[in-house]
Design a protein around this motif. Structure first.
Motif, PDB file in Angstrom:
ATOM      1  N   PRO A  95       0.838  -1.205   0.000  1.00  0.00           N
ATOM      2  CA  PRO A  95       0.000   0.000   0.000  1.00  0.00           C
ATOM      3  C   PRO A  95       0.873   1.256   0.000  1.00  0.00           C
ATOM      4  CG  PRO A  95      -0.680  -1.527   1.732  1.00  0.00           C
ATOM      5  CD  PRO A  95       0.586  -2.064   1.165  1.00  0.00           C
ATOM      6  N   GLY A  96       0.484   2.239  -0.772  1.00  0.00           N
ATOM      7  CA  GLY A  96       1.203   3.515  -0.764  1.00  0.00           C
ATOM      8  C   GLY A  96       2.427   3.538  -1.664  1.00  0.00           C
ATOM      9  N   ILE A  97       2.679   2.458  -2.398  1.00  0.00           N
ATOM     10  CA  ILE A  97       3.889   2.400  -3.228  1.00  0.00           C
ATOM     11  C   ILE A  97       3.694   3.224  -4.504  1.00  0.00           C
ATOM     12  CG2 ILE A  97       3.350   0.301  -4.587  1.00  0.00           C
ATOM     13  CD1 ILE A  97       6.642   0.725  -2.809  1.00  0.00           C
ATOM     14  N   GLY A  98       2.431   3.415  -4.923  1.00  0.00           N
ATOM     15  CA  GLY A  98       2.182   4.246  -6.113  1.00  0.00           C
ATOM     16  C   GLY A  98       1.394   3.539  -7.213  1.00  0.00           C
ATOM     17  N   LYS A  99       0.681   2.482  -6.867  1.00  0.00           N
ATOM     18  CA  LYS A  99      -0.065   1.733  -7.890  1.00  0.00           C
ATOM     19  C   LYS A  99      -1.160   2.589  -8.523  1.00  0.00           C
ATOM     20  CE  LYS A  99      -1.297  -1.403  -4.886  1.00  0.00           C
ATOM     21  NZ  LYS A  99      -0.562  -0.869  -3.729  1.00  0.00           N
ATOM     22  N   SER A 100      -1.938   3.272  -7.665  1.00  0.00           N
ATOM     23  CA  SER A 100      -3.033   4.089  -8.199  1.00  0.00           C
ATOM     24  C   SER A 100      -2.483   5.218  -9.055  1.00  0.00           C
ATOM     25  CB  SER A 100      -3.873   4.662  -7.063  1.00  0.00           C
ATOM     26  OG  SER A 100      -4.357   3.625  -6.256  1.00  0.00           O
ATOM     27  N   THR A 101      -1.377   5.786  -8.615  1.00  0.00           N
ATOM     28  CA  THR A 101      -0.765   6.874  -9.366  1.00  0.00           C
ATOM     29  C   THR A 101      -0.337   6.382 -10.747  1.00  0.00           C
ATOM     30  OG1 THR A 101       0.049   7.743  -7.275  1.00  0.00           O
ATOM     31  CG2 THR A 101       1.040   8.636  -9.274  1.00  0.00           C
ATOM     32  N   LEU A 102       0.361   5.270 -10.784  1.00  0.00           N
ATOM     33  CA  LEU A 102       0.844   4.716 -12.053  1.00  0.00           C
ATOM     34  C   LEU A 102      -0.329   4.409 -12.977  1.00  0.00           C
ATOM     35  CD1 LEU A 102       3.211   3.461 -13.741  1.00  0.00           C
ATOM     36  CD2 LEU A 102       2.557   1.278 -12.746  1.00  0.00           C
ATOM     37  N   MET A 131      -8.980  14.811  -7.823  1.00  0.00           N
ATOM     38  CA  MET A 131      -7.969  15.682  -7.224  1.00  0.00           C
ATOM     39  C   MET A 131      -6.568  15.208  -7.604  1.00  0.00           C
ATOM     40  SD  MET A 131      -9.268  16.659  -3.458  1.00  0.00           S
ATOM     41  CE  MET A 131      -7.772  16.189  -2.633  1.00  0.00           C
ATOM     42  N   ARG A 132      -6.391  13.883  -7.536  1.00  0.00           N
ATOM     43  CA  ARG A 132      -5.099  13.315  -7.909  1.00  0.00           C
ATOM     44  C   ARG A 132      -4.809  13.590  -9.384  1.00  0.00           C
ATOM     45  NH1 ARG A 132      -2.740   7.879  -6.167  1.00  0.00           N
ATOM     46  NH2 ARG A 132      -4.502   7.975  -4.765  1.00  0.00           N
ATOM     47  N   ALA A 133      -5.839  13.423 -10.222  1.00  0.00           N
ATOM     48  CA  ALA A 133      -5.657  13.661 -11.660  1.00  0.00           C
ATOM     49  C   ALA A 133      -5.227  15.098 -11.903  1.00  0.00           C
ATOM     50  CB  ALA A 133      -6.941  13.341 -12.405  1.00  0.00           C
ATOM     51  N   GLN A 134      -5.835  16.000 -11.154  1.00  0.00           N
ATOM     52  CA  GLN A 134      -5.506  17.415 -11.316  1.00  0.00           C
ATOM     53  C   GLN A 134      -4.056  17.674 -10.934  1.00  0.00           C
ATOM     54  OE1 GLN A 134      -8.211  19.979  -9.256  1.00  0.00           O
ATOM     55  NE2 GLN A 134      -7.864  21.573 -10.785  1.00  0.00           N
ATOM     56  N   ARG A 135      -3.651  17.047  -9.803  1.00  0.00           N
ATOM     57  CA  ARG A 135      -2.281  17.196  -9.339  1.00  0.00           C
ATOM     58  C   ARG A 135      -1.295  16.655 -10.382  1.00  0.00           C
ATOM     59  NH1 ARG A 135      -0.159  14.407  -3.830  1.00  0.00           N
ATOM     60  NH2 ARG A 135       2.063  14.762  -4.185  1.00  0.00           N
ATOM     61  N   LEU A 136      -1.723  15.619 -11.083  1.00  0.00           N
ATOM     62  CA  LEU A 136      -0.849  15.010 -12.085  1.00  0.00           C
ATOM     63  C   LEU A 136      -0.988  15.691 -13.445  1.00  0.00           C
ATOM     64  CD1 LEU A 136      -1.565  11.270 -11.205  1.00  0.00           C
ATOM     65  CD2 LEU A 136       0.454  12.571 -10.596  1.00  0.00           C
ATOM     66  N   GLY A 137      -1.881  16.684 -13.528  1.00  0.00           N
ATOM     67  CA  GLY A 137      -2.083  17.388 -14.792  1.00  0.00           C
ATOM     68  C   GLY A 137      -2.792  16.544 -15.832  1.00  0.00           C
ATOM     69  N   GLU A 263      10.465   7.042 -11.207  1.00  0.00           N
ATOM     70  CA  GLU A 263      10.870   7.858 -10.074  1.00  0.00           C
ATOM     71  C   GLU A 263       9.630   8.583  -9.579  1.00  0.00           C
ATOM     72  OE1 GLU A 263      14.160  11.358  -9.219  1.00  0.00           O
ATOM     73  OE2 GLU A 263      13.938  10.493 -11.210  1.00  0.00           O
ATOM     74  N   MET A 264       9.364   8.539  -8.269  1.00  0.00           N
ATOM     75  CA  MET A 264       8.203   9.238  -7.717  1.00  0.00           C
ATOM     76  C   MET A 264       8.582  10.701  -7.526  1.00  0.00           C
ATOM     77  SD  MET A 264       5.067   9.035  -6.850  1.00  0.00           S
ATOM     78  CE  MET A 264       4.221   7.604  -6.193  1.00  0.00           C
ATOM     79  N   THR A 265       7.881  11.576  -8.211  1.00  0.00           N
ATOM     80  CA  THR A 265       8.165  13.006  -8.093  1.00  0.00           C
ATOM     81  C   THR A 265       6.918  13.701  -7.556  1.00  0.00           C
ATOM     82  OG1 THR A 265       7.289  13.619 -10.248  1.00  0.00           O
ATOM     83  CG2 THR A 265       9.551  12.825 -10.199  1.00  0.00           C
ATOM     84  N   GLY A 266       7.000  14.986  -7.382  1.00  0.00           N
ATOM     85  CA  GLY A 266       5.839  15.734  -6.925  1.00  0.00           C
ATOM     86  C   GLY A 266       4.698  15.720  -7.931  1.00  0.00           C
ATOM     87  N   ASN A 267       5.004  15.431  -9.193  1.00  0.00           N
ATOM     88  CA  ASN A 267       3.965  15.372 -10.225  1.00  0.00           C
ATOM     89  C   ASN A 267       3.765  13.953 -10.724  1.00  0.00           C
ATOM     90  OD1 ASN A 267       4.009  18.211 -10.161  1.00  0.00           O
ATOM     91  ND2 ASN A 267       5.791  18.153 -11.519  1.00  0.00           N
ATOM     92  N   GLY A 268       3.801  12.995  -9.807  1.00  0.00           N
ATOM     93  CA  GLY A 268       3.549  11.620 -10.195  1.00  0.00           C
ATOM     94  C   GLY A 268       4.825  10.885 -10.570  1.00  0.00           C
ATOM     95  N   LEU A 269       4.639   9.773 -11.283  1.00  0.00           N
ATOM     96  CA  LEU A 269       5.777   8.923 -11.606  1.00  0.00           C
ATOM     97  C   LEU A 269       6.403   9.357 -12.921  1.00  0.00           C
ATOM     98  CD1 LEU A 269       3.937   5.762 -10.498  1.00  0.00           C
ATOM     99  CD2 LEU A 269       6.191   6.364  -9.631  1.00  0.00           C
TER     100      LEU A 269
HETATM  101  P1  TYD Z   1      -0.696   5.679  -4.447  1.00  0.00           P
HETATM  102  O1  TYD Z   1      -0.690   5.676  -5.914  1.00  0.00           O
HETATM  103  O2  TYD Z   1      -1.908   6.170  -3.755  1.00  0.00           O
HETATM  104  O3  TYD Z   1      -0.310   4.259  -3.843  1.00  0.00           O
HETATM  105  P2  TYD Z   1      -1.124   2.896  -3.860  1.00  0.00           P
HETATM  106  O4  TYD Z   1      -2.254   3.030  -4.814  1.00  0.00           O
HETATM  107  O5  TYD Z   1      -0.083   1.890  -4.281  1.00  0.00           O
HETATM  108  O6  TYD Z   1      -1.559   2.644  -2.464  1.00  0.00           O
HETATM  109  O7  TYD Z   1       0.577   6.514  -4.019  1.00  0.00           O
HETATM  110  C1  TYD Z   1       0.587   7.206  -2.875  1.00  0.00           C
HETATM  111  C2  TYD Z   1       1.944   7.772  -2.554  1.00  0.00           C
HETATM  112  O8  TYD Z   1       2.556   8.421  -3.635  1.00  0.00           O
HETATM  113  C3  TYD Z   1       1.735   8.774  -1.483  1.00  0.00           C
HETATM  114  O9  TYD Z   1       2.611   8.444  -0.414  1.00  0.00           O
HETATM  115  C4  TYD Z   1       2.087  10.078  -2.092  1.00  0.00           C
HETATM  116  C5  TYD Z   1       2.931   9.744  -3.274  1.00  0.00           C
HETATM  117  N1  TYD Z   1       2.739  10.628  -4.410  1.00  0.00           N
HETATM  118  C6  TYD Z   1       3.767  11.474  -4.800  1.00  0.00           C
HETATM  119  O10 TYD Z   1       4.845  11.491  -4.207  1.00  0.00           O
HETATM  120  N2  TYD Z   1       3.591  12.286  -5.895  1.00  0.00           N
HETATM  121  C7  TYD Z   1       2.428  12.314  -6.594  1.00  0.00           C
HETATM  122  O11 TYD Z   1       2.310  13.060  -7.564  1.00  0.00           O
HETATM  123  C8  TYD Z   1       1.369  11.441  -6.167  1.00  0.00           C
HETATM  124  C9  TYD Z   1       0.054  11.432  -6.886  1.00  0.00           C
HETATM  125  C10 TYD Z   1       1.568  10.620  -5.100  1.00  0.00           C
END
Ligand code: TYD
Ligand code: MG
Length: 452
Positions: A95-102, A131-137, A263-269
């Motif tokens: 959890p929290g690794i970035g699956k939803s973001t990717l 909100m996440r989509a907006q943050r990711l542009g 790489e996880m950045t402020g604007n997503g992966l």
């Molecule tokens: P998320 O995709 O929610 O993880 P999962 O679906 O695997 O549980 O990722 C959440 C983490 O990613 C959270 O700790 C914040 C970080 N994050 C960033 O660093 N930058 C970003 O642009 C986004 C959207 C998330």
């Protein structure tokens, strides 16, 4: 159901057991066995006649299905060259690794190529995903977004919409009203995955299932789903590191063990196109305890730095701490160093680490691990322009490994000038690097660190 049917299931590996027990015999995990509702009663008796199924032969005139490119190269590579229509893919990870973001980024990227994409979130409300989509542009990408956990409604929607790809985030939140168990339980996860995979094949809709894994296997591990899907991708990485690795552990449509680096950045992966440069730290100064391993991840060479620290121990049983490598492998290498080269590590704490958060599974890393350990123990730095690779056998001999040429080519490309490798490696002579071929570990120790 007959009386003897198992109704206890391991949440880590999905093995069925007849009674509750503290430890799962199948995977060795503790406290993971839970009682489950029976999956389905099945046909009453097999005596009744079924209908004959139509059989065909293996020849086909059809071309292989065209793959859809996501526009994210690192993702396409891991999928084996793009998304195969009607395939089922599991994306697992902590959890929290970035699956939803990717997957939101992938969804947007696919949608922008003109494919119809649905993103069904069972974990977050639609507003949160937006909100996440907006943050990711990505807010203007034409992705159909739904927030739902009732699988019956989801399947009805998918059937009506017929998207090219549906992303289900996550499979643990989905529930079927025909199964009497809580969402996230093994029976629900298994039944929901089965429905979705069957739907994917029948209706030609590719599905991505997101699954959480915890180290303790507390929630129903996606392990039970692995067998049902075509492709299993794991999203790995240490929480503290910004690097994330998407690894194909199973792929019916491409090479397994392929990796994509992000790489996880402020604007997503963000994609990392040159992972070797990233996994190597600053290499200008020689540092004891560091060795560069020329490895192969999937189809591509990746250089990684293996770091070791060896210090006198205050404990009765010295520490053996490993990050990014198999701890059993470390024990074996320490034993070989002691038994074959007469270099003991008794009374010494050993810390071993792969820089950058990569996990190295290749036996070819043995020599670099041994070199890092010796370098740390003797406080002698390995030349900073040297890469190492080779498998160590229990006799102390070094065994050649595959893809020697690719490893050397990558090292040379990154400016390394010498390589230590097992005698008999197939180099085909096409390298400008200085090669030091070693028959065994004793010869290596003698050459690098004096007579041991
Ligand atoms: P998320 O995709 O929610 O993880 P999962 O679906 O695997 O549980 O990722 C959440 C983490 O990613 C959270 O700790 C914040 C970080 N994050 C960033 O660093 N930058 C970003 O642009 C986004 C959207 C998330
Ligand atoms: Mg998520």
């Amino acid at each position: 159901m007959s009386k003897s049917s198992p109704s206890f299931t391991c949440t880590a590996c999905g093995a069925a057991h007849k009674k509750w027990q503290g430890r799962c015999d199948a995977c060795g995990a503790w406290n993971t066995i839970v009682e489950e509702a029976p999956l389905s009663a099945g046909p009453k008796s097999l005596g009744a006649k079924g209908r004959t199924i139509p059989l065909t032969d293996l020849a086909t005139e059809e071309d292989p299905p065209p793959r859809a490119s996501s526009g994210i190269d690192e993702l396409d590579r891991v999928l084996g060259g793009g998304l195969v229509p009607a395939s089922a893919i599991l994306v697992g990870g902590d959890p929290g690794i970035g699956k939803s973001t990717l997957l939101l980024q992938a969804a947007a990227s696919f949608a922008r190529t003109g494919l119809k994409i649905l993103y069904i979130s069972g974990e977050e409300a639609a507003a949160q995903v937006r909100m996440r989509a907006q943050r990711l542009g990505l807010q203007d990408a034409p992705v159909g977004l739904g927030a739902e956990t009732n699988l019956r409604d989801i399947l009805t929607t998918l059937d009506a919409e017929r998207p090219a790809l549906a992303i289900i985030d996550s499979i643990q939140t989905m529930w079927l009203d025909t199964v009497e168990a809580a969402p996230g339980s093994v029976s629900q996860v298994r039944a929901a995955a089965h429905e979705l995979v069957t739907f994917a094949k029948k209706r030609g809709v590719a599905v991505v299932l997101v699954g959480h894994v915890t180290k303790e296997g507390q929630i129903a591990g996606p392990r039970v789903v692995e067998h049902m899907v075509d492709t299993v991708l794991y999203f790995e990485g240490e929480r503290g590191h910004q690097f994330r690795i998407l690894r194909a552990v199973k792929n019916r449509f491409g090479p397994a063990d392929e990796i994509g680096v992000f790489e996880m950045t402020g604007n997503g992966l963000a994609q990392v196109t040159n992972p070797s440069a990233l996994f190597l730290s600053d290499r200008d100064r020689p540092a004891p305890g560091s060795a560069v391993f020329a490895g192969i991840e999937g189809t591509r060479p990746v250089l990684t730095e293996i770091q070791a620290l060896v210090a006198p121990s205050t404990l009765g049983t010295p520490r053996r701490t490993v990050v990014g490598l198999d701890s059993g492998r470390l024990s074996t290498i320490l034993a070989v160093l002691e038994a074959r080269c007469g270099i003991p590590f008794t009374g010494l704490d050993v810390f071993l680490n792969v820089a950058g958060g990569l996990r190295v599974n290749e036996p070819a890393a043995d020599l670099a691990v041994a070199a890092a350990l010796l370098s740390a123990r003797e406080d002698v730095a390995i030349p900073p322009d040297m890469v190492l690779f080779g498998e160590i056998s229990l006799s102390g001999a070094l065994r050649p490994v595959g893809q020697t040429e690719n490893r050397l080519k990558e090292a040379s490309k990154l400016g390394f000038q010498q390589a230590t490798l097992p005698t008999g490696s197939k180099t085909a002579g096409g390298t400008d690097m200085r090669l030091r071929e070693m028959p065994d570990l004793t010869a290596f120790v003698g050459e690098m660190f004096g007579a041991g």
